[in-house]
Design a protein around this motif. Structure first.
Motif, mmCIF file in Angstrom:
data_model
loop_
_atom_site.group_PDB
_atom_site.id
_atom_site.type_symbol
_atom_site.label_atom_id
_atom_site.label_comp_id
_atom_site.label_asym_id
_atom_site.label_seq_id
_atom_site.Cartn_x
_atom_site.Cartn_y
_atom_site.Cartn_z
ATOM 1 N N PHE A 1 12.279 -70.170 8.516
ATOM 2 C CA PHE A 1 11.393 -69.686 7.457
ATOM 3 C C PHE A 1 12.101 -69.719 6.102
ATOM 4 O O PHE A 1 11.561 -70.221 5.109
ATOM 5 N N SER A 2 13.319 -69.216 6.071
ATOM 6 C CA SER A 2 14.104 -69.229 4.837
ATOM 7 C C SER A 2 14.359 -70.663 4.376
ATOM 8 O O SER A 2 14.308 -70.959 3.177
ATOM 9 N N GLY A 3 14.618 -71.560 5.322
ATOM 10 C CA GLY A 3 14.835 -72.965 4.985
ATOM 11 C C GLY A 3 13.614 -73.592 4.333
ATOM 12 O O GLY A 3 13.736 -74.384 3.395
ATOM 13 N N PHE A 4 12.422 -73.233 4.818
ATOM 14 C CA PHE A 4 11.187 -73.695 4.180
ATOM 15 C C PHE A 4 11.169 -73.247 2.724
ATOM 16 O O PHE A 4 10.914 -74.037 1.816
ATOM 17 N N ARG A 5 11.452 -71.968 2.507
ATOM 18 C CA ARG A 5 11.421 -71.424 1.141
ATOM 19 C C ARG A 5 12.484 -72.071 0.259
ATOM 20 O O ARG A 5 12.210 -72.452 -0.889
ATOM 21 N N ARG A 6 13.705 -72.195 0.762
ATOM 22 C CA ARG A 6 14.800 -72.768 -0.032
ATOM 23 C C ARG A 6 14.600 -74.254 -0.279
ATOM 24 O O ARG A 6 14.906 -74.754 -1.367
ATOM 25 N N TYR A 7 14.117 -74.974 0.715
ATOM 26 C CA TYR A 7 13.828 -76.390 0.528
ATOM 27 C C TYR A 7 12.832 -76.557 -0.615
ATOM 28 O O TYR A 7 13.006 -77.388 -1.505
ATOM 29 N N HIS A 8 11.769 -75.741 -0.600
ATOM 30 C CA HIS A 8 10.740 -75.876 -1.627
ATOM 31 C C HIS A 8 11.184 -75.356 -2.991
ATOM 32 O O HIS A 8 10.612 -75.728 -4.007
ATOM 33 N N ALA A 9 12.213 -74.538 -3.022
ATOM 34 C CA ALA A 9 12.757 -74.072 -4.301
ATOM 35 C C ALA A 9 13.709 -75.099 -4.921
ATOM 36 O O ALA A 9 13.781 -75.214 -6.143
ATOM 37 N N GLU A 10 14.442 -75.843 -4.098
ATOM 38 C CA GLU A 10 15.503 -76.705 -4.619
ATOM 39 C C GLU A 10 15.332 -78.200 -4.333
ATOM 40 O O GLU A 10 15.828 -79.014 -5.090
ATOM 41 N N CYS A 11 14.693 -78.565 -3.238
ATOM 42 C CA CYS A 11 14.722 -79.951 -2.765
ATOM 43 C C CYS A 11 13.413 -80.719 -2.937
ATOM 44 O O CYS A 11 13.424 -81.930 -3.139
ATOM 45 N N HIS A 12 12.289 -80.002 -2.839
ATOM 46 C CA HIS A 12 11.013 -80.723 -2.821
ATOM 47 C C HIS A 12 10.673 -81.387 -4.141
ATOM 48 O O HIS A 12 9.870 -82.313 -4.189
ATOM 49 N N VAL A 13 11.303 -80.966 -5.223
ATOM 50 C CA VAL A 13 11.047 -81.580 -6.523
ATOM 51 C C VAL A 13 11.309 -83.086 -6.448
ATOM 52 O O VAL A 13 10.542 -83.876 -6.987
ATOM 53 N N CYS A 14 12.360 -83.473 -5.732
ATOM 54 C CA CYS A 14 12.660 -84.892 -5.563
ATOM 55 C C CYS A 14 12.119 -85.447 -4.254
ATOM 56 O O CYS A 14 11.536 -86.528 -4.228
ATOM 57 N N HIS A 15 12.310 -84.717 -3.159
ATOM 58 C CA HIS A 15 12.032 -85.243 -1.821
ATOM 59 C C HIS A 15 10.634 -84.951 -1.291
ATOM 60 O O HIS A 15 10.333 -85.293 -0.155
ATOM 61 N N GLY A 16 9.797 -84.328 -2.110
ATOM 62 C CA GLY A 16 8.415 -84.097 -1.735
ATOM 63 C C GLY A 16 8.228 -82.913 -0.807
ATOM 64 O O GLY A 16 9.164 -82.438 -0.185
ATOM 65 N N PRO A 17 6.990 -82.437 -0.731
ATOM 66 C CA PRO A 17 6.675 -81.294 0.125
ATOM 67 C C PRO A 17 7.042 -81.564 1.583
ATOM 68 O O PRO A 17 6.823 -82.659 2.094
ATOM 69 N N ASP A 18 7.619 -80.581 2.219
ATOM 70 C CA ASP A 18 7.899 -80.616 3.654
ATOM 71 C C ASP A 18 8.795 -81.770 4.092
ATOM 72 O O ASP A 18 8.755 -82.204 5.236
ATOM 73 N N GLY A 19 9.598 -82.289 3.174
ATOM 74 C CA GLY A 19 10.534 -83.356 3.506
ATOM 75 C C GLY A 19 9.898 -84.713 3.707
ATOM 76 O O GLY A 19 10.520 -85.628 4.237
ATOM 77 N N GLU A 20 8.642 -84.872 3.248
ATOM 78 C CA GLU A 20 7.877 -86.088 3.498
ATOM 79 C C GLU A 20 8.188 -87.229 2.529
ATOM 80 O O GLU A 20 7.694 -88.328 2.693
ATOM 81 N N GLY A 21 8.996 -86.978 1.486
ATOM 82 C CA GLY A 21 9.343 -88.015 0.529
ATOM 83 C C GLY A 21 8.400 -88.034 -0.661
ATOM 84 O O GLY A 21 7.373 -87.348 -0.678
ATOM 85 N N SER A 22 8.789 -88.801 -1.663
ATOM 86 C CA SER A 22 7.994 -88.918 -2.884
ATOM 87 C C SER A 22 8.222 -90.305 -3.468
ATOM 88 O O SER A 22 8.967 -91.104 -2.910
ATOM 89 N N THR A 23 7.623 -90.563 -4.619
ATOM 90 C CA THR A 23 7.871 -91.838 -5.285
ATOM 91 C C THR A 23 9.262 -91.861 -5.902
ATOM 92 O O THR A 23 9.769 -92.920 -6.258
ATOM 93 N N TYR A 24 9.888 -90.708 -6.005
ATOM 94 C CA TYR A 24 11.183 -90.583 -6.654
ATOM 95 C C TYR A 24 12.348 -90.603 -5.678
ATOM 96 O O TYR A 24 13.411 -91.131 -5.970
#
Length: 169
Positions: A63-86
């Motif tokens: 649960f904490s990993g979900f929150r931390r991922y979305h606070a720090e990582c999803h900006v580049c890697h997209g929601p839920d680790g699914e990737g992005s254009t970046y």
């Protein structure tokens, strides 16, 4: 035995337990839990892993990993680790790289052609929760947790709370 890494002059140990697995064929050693300690779960070799009960309750670190991922990582890697254009999808990184490889890339960064992953080794918002992020992405990569915020979670243990407070200062 559990895996421990020293980060920012603080030794952090982490971990996570076994999900109700989807129909994905993976090495059982990736998700089977050998040890649980103060709300953290580990595989037999001491690698942090996740725990998901039959009713969908996830362990605190997932649960904490979900929150931390979305606070720090999803900006580049997209929601839920699914990737992005970046930046690429990372939901399988915890599985493909393993714990030590994942740890190394996040701490030190990596260049792959024109793609650059910056280092986060001095970012407490990442480093104090690196096991949490690893475990969340591991669960996502195995399709053990669906996209979105987990609906149910275990309570944060006193030990996890104390470790977090010590790391964050």
């Amino acid at each position: 035995m559990k895996t421990t890494h020293c980060i920012l002059a603080l030794c952090l140990a982490g971990g996570i337990a076994a999900p109700a697995m989807a129909e994905k064929a993976v090495d059982p050693a990736i998700y089977e839990v050998a040890e649980s300690e103060d709300g953290r779960y580990y595989t037999e070799d001491g690698t942090p892993t996740f725990s998901i009960t039959e009713d969908g309750t996830v362990d605190w670190l997932t649960f904490s990993g979900f929150r931390r991922y979305h606070a720090e990582c999803h900006v580049c890697h997209g929601p839920d680790g699914e990737g992005s254009t970046y930046a690429p999808a990372v939901k399988n990184s915890a599985i493909d790289l393993g714990y030590d490889g994942f740890f190394d890339v996040v701490v030190n960064g990596r260049e792959n052609g024109n793609s650059v992953m910056p280092h986060f080794g001095e970012n407490r918002n990442v480093m104090c929760y690196l096991d949490d992020i690893y475990v969340y992405l591991k669960a996502r990569g195995l399709d053990a947790v669906p996209r979105g915020r987990p609906a149910k979670k275990e309570a944060k243990s006193d030990v996890i709370r104390e470790d977090e407070d010590a790391c964050m200062g």
